[in-house]
Design a protein around this motif. Structure first.
Motif, mmCIF file in Angstrom:
data_model
loop_
_atom_site.group_PDB
_atom_site.id
_atom_site.type_symbol
_atom_site.label_atom_id
_atom_site.label_comp_id
_atom_site.label_asym_id
_atom_site.label_seq_id
_atom_site.Cartn_x
_atom_site.Cartn_y
_atom_site.Cartn_z
ATOM 1 N N LYS A 68 -27.291 7.858 -19.290
ATOM 2 C CA LYS A 68 -28.281 6.927 -19.811
ATOM 3 C C LYS A 68 -27.760 6.144 -21.012
ATOM 4 O O LYS A 68 -28.256 5.066 -21.316
ATOM 5 C CB LYS A 68 -29.553 7.678 -20.201
ATOM 6 N N ARG A 69 -26.755 6.702 -21.697
ATOM 7 C CA ARG A 69 -26.229 6.066 -22.909
ATOM 8 C C ARG A 69 -24.845 5.460 -22.701
ATOM 9 O O ARG A 69 -24.151 5.149 -23.673
ATOM 10 C CB ARG A 69 -26.206 7.084 -24.036
ATOM 11 N N TRP A 71 -23.858 2.576 -21.993
ATOM 12 C CA TRP A 71 -23.713 1.278 -22.663
ATOM 13 C C TRP A 71 -23.375 1.433 -24.138
ATOM 14 O O TRP A 71 -22.795 0.531 -24.740
ATOM 15 C CB TRP A 71 -24.968 0.423 -22.478
ATOM 16 N N PRO A 79 -26.738 -2.422 -21.127
ATOM 17 C CA PRO A 79 -27.797 -1.415 -21.125
ATOM 18 C C PRO A 79 -28.610 -1.586 -19.838
ATOM 19 O O PRO A 79 -28.947 -2.704 -19.467
ATOM 20 C CB PRO A 79 -28.634 -1.729 -22.365
ATOM 21 N N LEU A 80 -28.868 -0.487 -19.152
ATOM 22 C CA LEU A 80 -29.514 -0.570 -17.836
ATOM 23 C C LEU A 80 -30.786 0.256 -17.792
ATOM 24 O O LEU A 80 -30.878 1.316 -18.409
ATOM 25 C CB LEU A 80 -28.552 -0.069 -16.753
ATOM 26 N N LEU A 81 -31.748 -0.217 -17.009
ATOM 27 C CA LEU A 81 -32.985 0.502 -16.762
ATOM 28 C C LEU A 81 -32.793 1.285 -15.461
ATOM 29 O O LEU A 81 -33.044 0.782 -14.372
ATOM 30 C CB LEU A 81 -34.163 -0.471 -16.662
ATOM 31 N N LEU A 82 -32.303 2.519 -15.580
ATOM 32 C CA LEU A 82 -31.987 3.330 -14.406
ATOM 33 C C LEU A 82 -33.273 3.834 -13.762
ATOM 34 O O LEU A 82 -34.203 4.247 -14.441
ATOM 35 C CB LEU A 82 -31.104 4.509 -14.809
ATOM 36 N N SER A 83 -33.315 3.811 -12.426
ATOM 37 C CA SER A 83 -34.503 4.285 -11.724
ATOM 38 C C SER A 83 -34.332 5.700 -11.176
ATOM 39 O O SER A 83 -35.306 6.367 -10.864
ATOM 40 C CB SER A 83 -34.868 3.320 -10.585
ATOM 41 N N LEU A 106 -30.466 2.061 -9.316
ATOM 42 C CA LEU A 106 -31.337 1.089 -9.962
ATOM 43 C C LEU A 106 -31.460 -0.145 -9.099
ATOM 44 O O LEU A 106 -30.717 -0.317 -8.137
ATOM 45 C CB LEU A 106 -30.841 0.698 -11.363
ATOM 46 N N GLY A 108 -30.952 -3.877 -10.043
ATOM 47 C CA GLY A 108 -30.521 -4.645 -11.204
ATOM 48 C C GLY A 108 -29.417 -5.617 -10.887
ATOM 49 O O GLY A 108 -29.068 -5.848 -9.728
ATOM 50 N N GLU A 115 -21.895 4.568 -15.238
ATOM 51 C CA GLU A 115 -22.903 5.563 -15.585
ATOM 52 C C GLU A 115 -22.661 6.859 -14.812
ATOM 53 O O GLU A 115 -22.755 7.958 -15.378
ATOM 54 C CB GLU A 115 -24.303 5.011 -15.311
#
Length: 159
Positions: A68-69, A71, A79-83, A106, A108, A115
């Motif tokens: 999650k970190r 980036w 920075p990504l909004l992972l699903s 994700l 995106g 990641e």
């Protein structure tokens, strides 16, 4: 044909790739790696008797947190909004090893390979950290991308 490196501008300066105009697509990546351990370490992991606690449980959370970190750790990553994000383990009895697998998904504009690789690596490092009091001779290796899909380059499956 030479590959195009898009992390550099015309002057050769490192830049974050501009994905503003890209359409979001479904993307997934799976990475894996192993840690070779001694029999006492494997027994402590499987028997949940390591002094620091549930080795695989803590390593799973560490891998998830690290992915999650990504980036913040790898320069120029978005920075990504992972699903979806999971870290799973397989005990390799015959090899006296543990295989970690990290799956990231994700919808995106950029891929999630970094990641997945970061999640696997930190999960394995956490196993090392939690077991080093037993034996420091553990060996991390075979960290690689297994599968990736989505985006311009399409599907990749490691042979």
């Amino acid at each position: 044909m030479e590959p195009v490196f898009n992390h550099f501008d015309e002057a050769g300066n490192a830049i974050m790739v501009d994905v503003t105009d890209k359409a979001p697509t479904f993307r997934t990546a799976v990475a894996e790696g192993t840690i070779k351990v001694t029999r006492p370490i494997l027994d402590a992991i499987t028997g949940r008797t390591a002094a620091k606690g549930d080795v695989l449980g803590v390593a799973r959370v560490a891998g998830i947190m690290a992915a999650k970190r990504t980036w913040e750790l790898i320069p120029l990553c978005h920075p990504l909004l992972l699903s979806h994000l999971s870290v799973d383990f397989e005990i390799l009895e015959a090899d006296c090893a543990v295989r970690a697998t990290c799956t990231v998904k994700l919808s995106g504009k950029t891929g999630v390979e970094m990641e997945a690789l970061t999640g696997v690596t930190v999960a394995l490092l956490t196993i090392y950290d939690m077991c080093k009091a037993i034996d420091k001779g553990m060996e991390l290796g075979e960290i690689h991308l297994v599968h990736k899909e989505g985006g311009k380059s399409g599907v990749y499956d490691r042979e």
